[in-house]
Design an enzyme around this catalytic site. Structure first.
Site, PDB file in Angstrom:
ATOM      1  N   GLY A   1       0.689  -1.288  -0.098  1.00 61.46           N
ATOM      2  CA  GLY A   1       0.114   0.072  -0.008  1.00 61.46           C
ATOM      3  C   GLY A   1       0.860   1.274   0.071  1.00 61.46           C
ATOM      4  O   GLY A   1       0.183   2.265  -0.372  1.00 61.46           O
TER       5      GLY A   1
ATOM      6  N   LYS B   1      -6.747  11.287   5.381  1.00 54.95           N
ATOM      7  CA  LYS B   1      -8.172  11.785   5.101  1.00 54.95           C
ATOM      8  C   LYS B   1      -9.066  11.221   6.439  1.00 54.95           C
ATOM      9  O   LYS B   1     -10.225  11.746   6.528  1.00 54.95           O
ATOM     10  CB  LYS B   1      -8.468  11.067   3.716  1.00 54.95           C
ATOM     11  CG  LYS B   1      -8.478  12.215   2.801  1.00 54.95           C
ATOM     12  CD  LYS B   1      -7.223  12.520   2.211  1.00 54.95           C
ATOM     13  CE  LYS B   1      -6.320  13.526   2.655  1.00 54.95           C
ATOM     14  NZ  LYS B   1      -5.094  13.563   2.230  1.00 54.95           N
TER      15      LYS B   1
ATOM     16  N   GLY C   1       4.257  25.578   4.709  1.00 60.03           N
ATOM     17  CA  GLY C   1       2.694  25.575   4.659  1.00 60.03           C
ATOM     18  C   GLY C   1       2.498  24.978   3.280  1.00 60.03           C
ATOM     19  O   GLY C   1       1.799  25.813   2.212  1.00 60.03           O
TER      20      GLY C   1
ATOM     21  N   ILE D   1       1.007  19.166   2.794  1.00 62.00           N
ATOM     22  CA  ILE D   1       0.985  18.309   4.148  1.00 62.00           C
ATOM     23  C   ILE D   1       0.861  19.184   5.208  1.00 62.00           C
ATOM     24  O   ILE D   1      -0.190  18.979   5.961  1.00 62.00           O
ATOM     25  CB  ILE D   1       2.333  17.688   4.283  1.00 62.00           C
ATOM     26  CG1 ILE D   1       2.345  16.541   3.230  1.00 62.00           C
ATOM     27  CG2 ILE D   1       2.155  16.786   5.578  1.00 62.00           C
ATOM     28  CD1 ILE D   1       3.575  15.452   3.174  1.00 62.00           C
TER      29      ILE D   1
ATOM     30  N   GLU E   1       6.158  29.357   7.162  1.00 60.69           N
ATOM     31  CA  GLU E   1       6.301  29.090   5.634  1.00 60.69           C
ATOM     32  C   GLU E   1       7.268  30.073   5.056  1.00 60.69           C
ATOM     33  O   GLU E   1       7.237  31.375   5.243  1.00 60.69           O
ATOM     34  CB  GLU E   1       4.864  29.362   4.886  1.00 60.69           C
ATOM     35  CG  GLU E   1       5.261  29.678   3.309  1.00 60.69           C
ATOM     36  CD  GLU E   1       5.614  28.126   2.552  1.00 60.69           C
ATOM     37  OE1 GLU E   1       5.480  27.320   2.836  1.00 60.69           O
ATOM     38  OE2 GLU E   1       6.584  28.584   1.891  1.00 60.69           O
TER      39      GLU E   1
ATOM     40  N   ARG F   1       9.081  16.485  -0.538  1.00 63.83           N
ATOM     41  CA  ARG F   1       9.408  15.048  -0.225  1.00 63.83           C
ATOM     42  C   ARG F   1      10.608  14.970  -1.317  1.00 63.83           C
ATOM     43  O   ARG F   1      10.563  15.499  -2.353  1.00 63.83           O
ATOM     44  CB  ARG F   1       8.418  14.143  -0.451  1.00 63.83           C
ATOM     45  CG  ARG F   1       7.030  14.342   0.319  1.00 63.83           C
ATOM     46  CD  ARG F   1       6.130  13.427   0.149  1.00 63.83           C
ATOM     47  NE  ARG F   1       6.237  12.069   0.043  1.00 63.83           N
ATOM     48  CZ  ARG F   1       6.341  11.238   1.489  1.00 63.83           C
ATOM     49  NH1 ARG F   1       6.188  11.935   2.601  1.00 63.83           N
ATOM     50  NH2 ARG F   1       6.985   9.759   1.306  1.00 63.83           N
TER      51      ARG F   1
ATOM     52  N   ALA G   1      -0.545  10.222  -5.821  1.00 68.45           N
ATOM     53  CA  ALA G   1      -0.655   8.782  -6.028  1.00 68.45           C
ATOM     54  C   ALA G   1      -1.500   8.515  -7.345  1.00 68.45           C
ATOM     55  O   ALA G   1      -1.089   7.326  -7.998  1.00 68.45           O
ATOM     56  CB  ALA G   1      -1.708   8.335  -4.914  1.00 68.45           C
TER      57      ALA G   1
ATOM     58  N   HIS H   1     -29.945  18.620  -9.768  1.00 67.82           N
ATOM     59  CA  HIS H   1     -30.138  19.765  -8.843  1.00 67.82           C
ATOM     60  C   HIS H   1     -30.730  18.943  -7.399  1.00 67.82           C
ATOM     61  O   HIS H   1     -31.527  18.119  -7.610  1.00 67.82           O
ATOM     62  CB  HIS H   1     -30.959  20.882  -9.264  1.00 67.82           C
ATOM     63  CG  HIS H   1     -31.377  21.830  -8.208  1.00 67.82           C
ATOM     64  ND1 HIS H   1     -30.387  22.829  -7.915  1.00 67.82           N
ATOM     65  CD2 HIS H   1     -32.384  22.154  -7.464  1.00 67.82           C
ATOM     66  CE1 HIS H   1     -31.199  23.531  -7.141  1.00 67.82           C
ATOM     67  NE2 HIS H   1     -32.178  23.283  -6.874  1.00 67.82           N
TER      68      HIS H   1
END
Ligand code: NAI
Length: 471
Positions: A42, A54, A185, A188, A207, A276, A323, A447
């Protein structure tokens, strides 16, 4: 233990959204394939990235909504966060998906092994497993080793007190930190900073650049910046974290502020999210002659590296480190290995930031369109004019549709607003199919739903919006 040797048509190194998808597709195409992974199936996304973040972001939204329920007539007392339960639920979510990966590989006829892979020639890989080494002979090798967080000098992850964490550490907190400093900032930092602010942390974001979410249309990023302020997140732009020391059970962090002066902030945790870097080291790539540029492994549209039979996909192969880009490249590479005429031929890759409100974007901005020689026209529609958004009590943000003024071709769609992550799919399809603003405008949208905002913005780009004044 005696050395074992196996032979496959395709070996995939890494089982993230790039590698495992490549394995599934190779299996479907009847190639004798093996996916190897040093950690859990994964990859970052399912184990410690997209999915667990999430889950926590969603939980923090619930909590925040309950706390403000009185605004819409829902009264609740004594709402609290049970962090242990929240974390164990998050673990269940992750487990469900990661165990599904093994199942999917198996049912598609692709083998899976756990071990650390290293290329010893252009078609042999040594796999160090828990109880010995094996040699794998592979006609094709797919590198899908992903990326890892960048550290900044003086702020090493882990260590005594566990004060300094990367995104993985920040998603594993066993208690909501009283004070959280976020360094960086970007995607992530803003996603995780917002989540803990909603769960009750006092969050500060530093930031280095003049605004948060650099690379995002500033008009969209501004809506998020305003909301951060509203929920009590302090954002310091043009600022950097310089050093830190432990002081009375806290991390005392020295910041260099925009004007050059210093400030010290005492916090419980520091999340460093400054980008990253690709995992291209330790794989034996240089030794077998695979070209590496600034850490990335460059490829052509067929995901081929400079060495025949060796391919790279996902974060390792370059930006954007997303991803869904990795998974698409995975399907391409499997088809190439199976002899199909496939290539990475996409018009646009959607991107989503799970901030509050969410940002999603696909295609180019009006400024980019002008630079490319288009006469750009923009149609905008605010969520405050949309029935569904009003009923959701969530009206921050807007949709912006960028079209070529002459041909009406849709060049870009940019959304800031909660629900942006879901409604961007239609936008990506429109651009991929070369849709005109007229196509979106003439498509009946159910709608009351949020995607109506895309239809209205497309109409606005043609000067034909129904629910706002046309300019
Ligand atoms: P990022 O590149 O999005 O943001 C890093 C930020 O740190 C930048 O704004 C940069 O200016 C700032 N920065 C760099 N050095 C600094 C310093 N010393 N002090 C203060 N600020 C500094 O990187 P992030 O957030 O770590 O995410 C990495 C990647 O992961 C993203 O680029 C994205 O591709 C992927 N990602 C995607 C998500 C999604 O699709 N929703 C969610 C999270 C990550």
């Amino acid at each position: 233990m005696a050395e074992e040797a196996i032979r496959v048509e395709a070996l995939v190194i890494g089982a993230g959204p790039g590698g495992y998808v490549a394995g599934i597709r190779l299996g479907q195409l009847k190639k004798r394939a093996l996916v190897v992974e040093r950690d859990k199936p994964g990859g970052i996304c399912l184990n410690v990235g997209c999915i667990p973040s999430k889950a926590l972001i969603n939980a923090s939204k619930y909590y925040d909504k309950f706390r403000h329920g009185a605004d819409i007539g829902i009264l609740a007392d004594n709402i609290r966060v049970d962090m242990a339960k929240l974390q164990s639920w998050k673990g269940e979510v992750v487990h469900k998906l990661t165990s599904g990966v093994r199942q999917l590989l198996k049912s598609n006829g692709c083998d899976y092994r756990t071990g650390v892979a290293r290329l010893t020639s252009r078609n042999t890989v040594e796999l160090t497993e828990k109880d010995g080494k094996i040699t794998i002979q592979a006609d094709n090798i797919v590198l899908a080793t992903g990326s890892r967080p960048i550290e900044i000098p003086g702020f090493n992850f882990g260590g005594a007190g566990d004060f300094i964490v990367d995104s993985t550490g920040a998603l594993e907190f066993t208690a909501v930190p009283e004070r959280l400093l976020v360094v960086g900032g970007g995607y992530i930092g803003i996603e995780i900073g917002t989540l803990y602010a909603k769960l009750g942390s006092k969050v500060t974001v530093v930031e280095a650049l003049p605004a948060i979410l650099p690379g995002t249309d500033p008009e969209l990023a501004q809506v998020v910046a305003r909301k951060l302020k509203k929920i009590g997140v302090e954002v310091m732009t043009g600022a950097k974290a310089r050093s830190w020391t432990e002081k009375g059970g806290k991390a005392a962090v020295t910041l260099e502020l925009a004007g050059g002066q210093e400030a010290i902030l005492e916090v419980d945790k520091v999340l460093v999210s400054v980008g990253r870097r690709p995992n291209s080291e330790g794989l034996g790539l240089e030794e077998v002659g695979v070209k590496i540029e600034r850490g990335f492994v460059p490829t052509d549209k067929r995901m081929r590296t400079n060495v025949p039979g060796i391919y790279a996909i996902g974060d390792l192969a370059g930006q954007p480190m997303l991803a869904h880009k990795a998974s698409h490249e995975a399907e391409v590479v499997a088809e190439i290995i199976a002899g199909h005429k496939s290539e990475m031929d996409v018009r646009a890759i959607p991107a989503v930031i799970f901030s509050d409100p969410e940002i999603s974007s696909v295609g180019i901005t009006a400024e980019e369109a002008e630079k490319k020689g288009h006469k750009a026209r923009v149609g905008k529609f605010p969520f405050v004019a949309l029935g569904r958004a009003i009923a959701n009590a969530d009206t921050d943000g807007f949709v912006k549709v960028v079209i070529d003024a002459d041909s009406h071709e849709v060049l870009g769609i940019h959304v800031v607003g909660n629900g942006a992550s879901d409604i961007i799919a239609e936008a990506a399809l429109a651009i991929e199919m070369g849709a005109l603003a007229d196509d979106i405008s003439l498509t009946i949208h159910a709608h009351p739903t949020l995607p109506e905002a895309i239809m209205e913005a497309a109409k606005a780009s043609l000067g034909e919006a129904i629910h706002i004044q046309n300019r």
